[in-house]
Scaffold this active site. Sequence first.
Site, mmCIF file in Angstrom:
data_model
loop_
_atom_site.group_PDB
_atom_site.id
_atom_site.type_symbol
_atom_site.label_atom_id
_atom_site.label_comp_id
_atom_site.label_asym_id
_atom_site.label_seq_id
_atom_site.Cartn_x
_atom_site.Cartn_y
_atom_site.Cartn_z
ATOM 1 N N SER A 181 0.794 -1.225 0.000
ATOM 2 C CA SER A 181 0.000 0.000 0.000
ATOM 3 C C SER A 181 0.827 1.276 0.000
ATOM 4 O O SER A 181 0.412 2.285 -0.561
ATOM 5 C CB SER A 181 -0.941 0.002 1.204
ATOM 6 O OG SER A 181 -0.222 -0.183 2.402
ATOM 7 N N HIS A 209 -4.967 -3.085 -3.010
ATOM 8 C CA HIS A 209 -4.539 -2.133 -4.045
ATOM 9 C C HIS A 209 -4.318 -2.770 -5.411
ATOM 10 O O HIS A 209 -3.983 -2.077 -6.372
ATOM 11 C CB HIS A 209 -3.284 -1.385 -3.582
ATOM 12 C CG HIS A 209 -3.547 -0.587 -2.357
ATOM 13 N ND1 HIS A 209 -4.097 0.673 -2.389
ATOM 14 C CD2 HIS A 209 -3.397 -0.896 -1.044
ATOM 15 C CE1 HIS A 209 -4.254 1.114 -1.157
ATOM 16 N NE2 HIS A 209 -3.840 0.175 -0.316
ATOM 17 N N LYS A 240 -11.448 1.017 -2.488
ATOM 18 C CA LYS A 240 -10.397 1.698 -3.256
ATOM 19 C C LYS A 240 -10.801 1.740 -4.734
ATOM 20 O O LYS A 240 -11.645 2.538 -5.077
ATOM 21 C CB LYS A 240 -9.062 1.040 -2.960
ATOM 22 C CG LYS A 240 -8.851 1.047 -1.422
ATOM 23 C CD LYS A 240 -7.496 0.743 -0.973
ATOM 24 C CE LYS A 240 -7.420 0.471 0.514
ATOM 25 N NZ LYS A 240 -7.772 1.583 1.391
#
Length: 393
Positions: A181, A209, A240
């Site tokens: 991250s 991610h 995200k």
Amino acid sequence: MAHNYDWFNTERTTLEQAGLRRHLRTVMSAPTGTINLDGRDVVLLGSNNYLGLSTHPQVITAAIEATRTFGTGASGSRLISGNSELYTTLEANLAKTKNTEAALVFSSGYAANTSIIPVLAGEGDLILSDALNHASIIDGCRLSRATKKVYRHCDIAHLKALLSESATFRRRLIVTDGVFSMDGDIAPLPDIYEVATHYDAMLLIDDAHGFGVLGKDGSGTVAHFGLEGTDIIRMGTLSKAVGALGGYIAGSRVLVELLINTARGFIFTTGLPPATLAAANAALDVMRSSPELRQRLFSHAKYLKTALANLGYTLLPSETQILPVVLGNPQRATSIANALLAEGVFAPAIRPPAVPPDTSRLRLTVMATHTEAEIQQAIAGFAKVFPPLITDN
Ligand SMILES: Cc1ncc(COP(=O)(O)O)c(C=O)c1O
């Protein structure tokens, strides 16, 4: 006598002196390429809305319709009355995207990690955790009461060495971020998977991610490497690239059953709002059918990375949309972030404990929805700030 809370002030002063005091900023617009931050328009280089799906018209419509039909809150935990059909649809969509038998949605990625790790490992078990794993993994390990050993970042030889002394443990679990991250590099999954297989260890990948960004249809880091790995347990988040909120675990049906029955962070909390579930479901559809968003994201990342390197900034060798500029001590990172902000560029400073000591940095992220003009504006800001502030240190 009432407790004297003076120690709150002392703690705050200590944080301030170490350069680690945090302040909340107020965002007054949607997370697009330019945002209104505390009343000023600035280019946003600090969002995880990588594909811009949180403002996609199809996603917004789905959220509004779900609110009209199901109301604003789930009103109960999932095992009581909070399990609307929106969950069933979303979990089937997730399992399809991740190419697993089943999936289970949690309130957040943080909740998913702190819930699953104590289910997978307990007293008498060993967890092998990458040194740069996310805080939610660290906290999940703490809650599990298993023995934890940290292997050097992406160091397969170290991982092997630790596993070679693990025969006395009942079970072994390897856990790693897929895309790290704060560094943006990708875990060497094929090697880790081989080691896991050799030492009969479970493997849990946190793809917070990588999901939406890597692999065919954005399905993540496992797909990026073309791994079959049906026994790899995949964790990820809907907060995200998916642009909503919630965490998930994708894996076998029996694992999902076990989590429903034993994962405390699943059982003892209220279900997610209908709008969130519907938004995530619509976003998954857009994500799969829009490879051009990933192309744009990577083209922006490459462009910005090259431009900053040409200006003299040192970036970590990230392979993704996360571009870290490591600056050292927290004060330096904060002062450069503030100087950039004054130039209209929001590039947040990341300091310990989010990153190891002396590696405070700007964590830059691009989004598919950035315009070329916004990227240029950001580069112009960096050009103005560098070199005076950096050499001044
Ligand atoms: C690697 C990683 N795992 C888990 C999480 C937690 O996800 P969420 O924000 O959905 O709680 C994050 C978020 O910062 C993350 O970066």
